[in-house]
Design a protein around this motif. Structure first.
Motif, PDB file in Angstrom:
ATOM      1  N   SER A 165     -30.588  37.302   3.933  1.00 58.31           N
ATOM      2  CA  SER A 165     -29.446  37.646   3.096  1.00 58.31           C
ATOM      3  C   SER A 165     -29.240  36.475   2.151  1.00 58.31           C
ATOM      4  O   SER A 165     -29.053  35.334   2.594  1.00 58.31           O
ATOM      5  N   GLY A 166     -29.310  36.754   0.844  1.00 60.12           N
ATOM      6  CA  GLY A 166     -29.203  35.680  -0.138  1.00 60.12           C
ATOM      7  C   GLY A 166     -27.824  35.590  -0.749  1.00 60.12           C
ATOM      8  O   GLY A 166     -26.841  36.143  -0.235  1.00 60.12           O
ATOM      9  N   GLY A 167     -27.758  34.860  -1.887  1.00 60.27           N
ATOM     10  CA  GLY A 167     -26.483  34.667  -2.558  1.00 60.27           C
ATOM     11  C   GLY A 167     -25.862  35.975  -3.016  1.00 60.27           C
ATOM     12  O   GLY A 167     -26.533  36.826  -3.606  1.00 60.27           O
ATOM     13  N   LYS A 168     -24.556  36.116  -2.771  1.00 54.80           N
ATOM     14  CA  LYS A 168     -23.853  37.370  -3.081  1.00 54.80           C
ATOM     15  C   LYS A 168     -23.719  37.623  -4.581  1.00 54.80           C
ATOM     16  O   LYS A 168     -23.416  38.727  -5.007  1.00 54.80           O
ATOM     17  N   GLY A 169     -23.979  36.582  -5.379  1.00 52.66           N
ATOM     18  CA  GLY A 169     -23.945  36.744  -6.827  1.00 52.66           C
ATOM     19  C   GLY A 169     -22.589  36.454  -7.438  1.00 52.66           C
ATOM     20  O   GLY A 169     -21.555  36.395  -6.756  1.00 52.66           O
ATOM     21  N   GLY A 170     -22.595  36.286  -8.748  1.00 53.25           N
ATOM     22  CA  GLY A 170     -21.376  35.975  -9.462  1.00 53.25           C
ATOM     23  C   GLY A 170     -21.108  34.475  -9.511  1.00 53.25           C
ATOM     24  O   GLY A 170     -21.925  33.668  -9.055  1.00 53.25           O
ATOM     25  N   TYR A 171     -19.941  34.130 -10.056  1.00 53.89           N
ATOM     26  CA  TYR A 171     -19.577  32.725 -10.230  1.00 53.89           C
ATOM     27  C   TYR A 171     -18.112  32.540  -9.878  1.00 53.89           C
ATOM     28  O   TYR A 171     -17.288  33.435 -10.044  1.00 53.89           O
ATOM     29  N   ILE A 172     -17.783  31.372  -9.370  1.00 52.10           N
ATOM     30  CA  ILE A 172     -16.389  30.998  -9.154  1.00 52.10           C
ATOM     31  C   ILE A 172     -16.182  29.628  -9.790  1.00 52.10           C
ATOM     32  O   ILE A 172     -17.139  28.891 -10.039  1.00 52.10           O
ATOM     33  N   GLN A 173     -14.925  29.295 -10.048  1.00 49.66           N
ATOM     34  CA  GLN A 173     -14.621  28.020 -10.677  1.00 49.66           C
ATOM     35  C   GLN A 173     -14.281  26.975  -9.633  1.00 49.66           C
ATOM     36  O   GLN A 173     -13.574  27.250  -8.655  1.00 49.66           O
ATOM     37  N   ASP A 174     -14.818  25.767  -9.854  1.00 50.71           N
ATOM     38  CA  ASP A 174     -14.431  24.669  -8.982  1.00 50.71           C
ATOM     39  C   ASP A 174     -13.117  24.073  -9.482  1.00 50.71           C
ATOM     40  O   ASP A 174     -12.530  24.549 -10.472  1.00 50.71           O
ATOM     41  N   TRP A 220     -25.357  32.726  -6.756  1.00 47.49           N
ATOM     42  CA  TRP A 220     -26.691  33.321  -6.669  1.00 47.49           C
ATOM     43  C   TRP A 220     -27.639  32.378  -5.937  1.00 47.49           C
ATOM     44  O   TRP A 220     -27.498  31.167  -5.982  1.00 47.49           O
ATOM     45  N   THR A 221     -28.635  32.960  -5.281  1.00 50.55           N
ATOM     46  CA  THR A 221     -29.783  32.176  -4.855  1.00 50.55           C
ATOM     47  C   THR A 221     -30.671  31.994  -6.087  1.00 50.55           C
ATOM     48  O   THR A 221     -31.029  32.990  -6.730  1.00 50.55           O
ATOM     49  N   PRO A 222     -31.015  30.758  -6.462  1.00 50.72           N
ATOM     50  CA  PRO A 222     -31.733  30.556  -7.732  1.00 50.72           C
ATOM     51  C   PRO A 222     -33.173  31.056  -7.684  1.00 50.72           C
ATOM     52  O   PRO A 222     -33.853  30.961  -6.659  1.00 50.72           O
ATOM     53  N   SER A 223     -33.626  31.597  -8.806  1.00 48.21           N
ATOM     54  CA  SER A 223     -35.019  32.021  -8.946  1.00 48.21           C
ATOM     55  C   SER A 223     -35.854  30.871  -9.500  1.00 48.21           C
ATOM     56  O   SER A 223     -35.390  30.076 -10.307  1.00 48.21           O
ATOM     57  N   GLY A 224     -37.093  30.832  -9.072  1.00 47.64           N
ATOM     58  CA  GLY A 224     -38.012  29.791  -9.514  1.00 47.64           C
ATOM     59  C   GLY A 224     -38.737  29.179  -8.338  1.00 47.64           C
ATOM     60  O   GLY A 224     -38.680  29.685  -7.206  1.00 47.64           O
ATOM     61  N   THR A 225     -39.439  28.094  -8.625  1.00 45.54           N
ATOM     62  CA  THR A 225     -40.243  27.422  -7.598  1.00 45.54           C
ATOM     63  C   THR A 225     -39.470  26.250  -7.029  1.00 45.54           C
ATOM     64  O   THR A 225     -39.134  25.297  -7.747  1.00 45.54           O
ATOM     65  N   MET A 226     -39.186  26.329  -5.740  1.00 41.10           N
ATOM     66  CA  MET A 226     -38.507  25.242  -5.026  1.00 41.10           C
ATOM     67  C   MET A 226     -39.497  24.561  -4.083  1.00 41.10           C
ATOM     68  O   MET A 226     -40.461  25.173  -3.625  1.00 41.10           O
ATOM     69  N   VAL A 227     -39.244  23.308  -3.803  1.00 45.82           N
ATOM     70  CA  VAL A 227     -40.098  22.520  -2.916  1.00 45.82           C
ATOM     71  C   VAL A 227     -39.259  22.072  -1.729  1.00 45.82           C
ATOM     72  O   VAL A 227     -38.137  21.570  -1.898  1.00 45.82           O
ATOM     73  N   HIS A 257     -29.345  40.970   7.099  1.00 44.49           N
ATOM     74  CA  HIS A 257     -30.612  40.370   6.687  1.00 44.49           C
ATOM     75  C   HIS A 257     -31.611  41.463   6.320  1.00 44.49           C
ATOM     76  O   HIS A 257     -31.883  42.375   7.104  1.00 44.49           O
ATOM     77  N   GLY A 258     -32.143  41.375   5.123  1.00 46.11           N
ATOM     78  CA  GLY A 258     -33.053  42.402   4.626  1.00 46.11           C
ATOM     79  C   GLY A 258     -32.337  43.607   4.065  1.00 46.11           C
ATOM     80  O   GLY A 258     -32.981  44.562   3.606  1.00 46.11           O
ATOM     81  N   VAL A 259     -30.987  43.567   4.071  1.00 45.31           N
ATOM     82  CA  VAL A 259     -30.191  44.727   3.656  1.00 45.31           C
ATOM     83  C   VAL A 259     -29.263  44.398   2.490  1.00 45.31           C
ATOM     84  O   VAL A 259     -29.194  45.142   1.505  1.00 45.31           O
ATOM     85  N   GLN A 260     -28.549  43.279   2.595  1.00 45.84           N
ATOM     86  CA  GLN A 260     -27.514  42.980   1.597  1.00 45.84           C
ATOM     87  C   GLN A 260     -27.342  41.469   1.466  1.00 45.84           C
ATOM     88  O   GLN A 260     -27.412  40.726   2.449  1.00 45.84           O
ATOM     89  N   ASN A 261     -27.097  41.026   0.249  1.00 45.32           N
ATOM     90  CA  ASN A 261     -26.800  39.614   0.001  1.00 45.32           C
ATOM     91  C   ASN A 261     -25.352  39.313   0.339  1.00 45.32           C
ATOM     92  O   ASN A 261     -24.439  40.058  -0.049  1.00 45.32           O
ATOM     93  N   ASP A 262     -25.130  38.207   1.055  1.00 44.31           N
ATOM     94  CA  ASP A 262     -23.763  37.885   1.469  1.00 44.31           C
ATOM     95  C   ASP A 262     -23.528  36.378   1.585  1.00 44.31           C
ATOM     96  O   ASP A 262     -22.482  35.959   2.046  1.00 44.31           O
TER      97      ASP A 262
END
Length: 401
Positions: A262-271, A280-287, A339-344
């Motif tokens: 289950s990844g990032g639920k998406g959207g943005y909030i203000q600090d 969001w869970t970021p897209s790209g290559t992580m190490v 897990h495998g169903v919805q981002n939360d």
């Protein structure tokens, strides 16, 4: 060394043997030509100041061979050196000290046995400040195929080109690569590869940071040389999809694990500073940066007030860190049904206890995790984001280009 040189050279000079010199110079009857006198040249020349202690002292003989060389510091201690096979050049082999005075005395002998002598006195530079390189790759360790070579300087570097020239990478097999400056204190090296390719498995890597005696600008000098060697292990690449919510792990091209998440639920909030924080869970290559058996996660660490509905403060098990701002693979038994169903999540990869423990046990620093399908992106400075920069852009980050 200098004493041995004098003894060895003088034993073969025959400086008092008239027969040895007969016919080589003037024979007294006007039939011969005088043999030119030998000369000795010393670098640095006498009176030189602000000499780099990383530069060797060089003594050269012309028209003869060196018979004695002595390089001493102010306390009279000898500095070692080596003599060339033709006995015409002596080069110091020991680095000098900063802000020190030195004296050189040398002599040479021509074929007639006639001697010539020279002296030099000089002083080395007094740095305004020092910088020490911290090598981020542990000596003798094995890393994944995405591990960059990383150097952190404890001071901002004014002359990055001078610093970069002092960093020498050797690999077996030989691989083309380049340094690229991440900021004024951090520089990374990675190999030149096609998109989606990384270090070849099994590569042996050595880094020499030969910074001692290097002027890095504005009175900043290298404090101490450092060295590290490490090995690149098997190729392990985990590929995650935001559409399938599955992460498939491949070892040397063969799939060895399929982990629903289950990844990032998406959207943005203000600090609390008014900045947007991505969920969001970021897209790209992580190490993979490191692993932690237990991780204390708090939303306040990235500016979310405790009374915010998105606030959290908890300990999680089996953390595998992917970014500097807190993206992990970790156990999340509280939402295992998703897990495998919805981002939360707030951006991390939530896994079952079994999968998180497996990742913690089997993924090493340098292994690759690739996420796809989200609008947030992995940047160069978000963890080890080196592989998200194309090669042409990466090379532009070198101070030597």
């Amino acid at each position: 060394m200098a004493t041995g040189l004098a003894a060895t050279m003088l034993a073969g000079c025959n400086s008092g043997d008239d027969k040895a010199s007969a016919g080589k110079g003037d024979d007294g009857l006007g039939g011969g030509k005088p043999v030119p006198a030998a000369t000795v040249a010393i670098t640095p020349t006498t009176g030189s100041g602000k000499v780099s202690p990383g530069d060797p002292v060089v003594v050269k003989a012309t028209g003869g061979t060196l018979s004695a060389v002595s390089l001493t510091n102010a306390a009279g201690k000898q500095v070692s050196g080596t003599l060339s096979k033709d006995k015409k050049t002596w080069t110091s082999s020991e680095k000098l000290g900063y802000d020190k005075k030195y004296s050189v005395a040398a002599s040479a002998t021509n074929p007639d046995g006639k001697k010539a002598a020279a002296k030099s006195s000089f002083s080395t530079v007094k740095p305004g400040n020092f910088t020490l390189p911290y090598l981020q790759n542990g000596n003798g360790k094995t890393y994944g195929v995405g591990e960059p070579i990383m150097v952190h300087f404890d001071e901002k570097i004014p002359d990055k080109a001078a610093a970069e020239k002092a960093l020498k990478v050797t690999t077996s097999p030989a691989i083309e690569g380049s340094w690229s400056w991440i900021n004024d204190q951090d520089v990374h090296w990675r190999p030149k590869t096609e998109a989606g390719k990384y270090w070849p498995a099994g590569t042996k890597v050595t880094l020499h940071a030969d910074v001692y005696g290097v002027n890095m600008g504005k009175g900043l000098w290298g404090q101490e040389d450092r060295k590290t060697s490490f090995t690149i292990g098997d190729q392990i690449i985990a590929k995650a999809s935001n559409s399938s919510l599955h992460m498939k792990v491949y070892k040397n091209g063969s799939m060895i694990r399929d982990m629903p998440f289950s990844g990032g639920k998406g959207g943005y909030i203000q600090d609390k500073y008014g900045n947007n924080v991505s969920l969001w869970t970021p897209s790209g290559t992580m190490v993979v940066m490191d692993t932690e058996r237990k991780v204390h996660m708090t939303s306040s660490s990235w500016g979310i007030a405790k009374d915010n509905p998105q606030a959290y403060d908890l300990w999680v098990d089996y953390g595998t860190r992917l970014t500097g701002d807190g993206i992990y693979l970790h156990a999340a038994p509280w939402n295992e049904g998703l897990h495998g169903v919805q981002n939360d999540s707030h951006g991390c990869f939530n896994l079952s206890n079994a999968d998180a423990e497996w990742a913690y046990s089997h993924l090493r620093p340098g292994d690759i995790v690739i996420m796809s399908g989200t609008p947030d992106k992995v940047t160069l400075t978000r963890g080890y984001g080196d592989w998200n920069v194309d090669w042409d852009q990466w090379v532009k980050g070198s101070a030597l280009n």
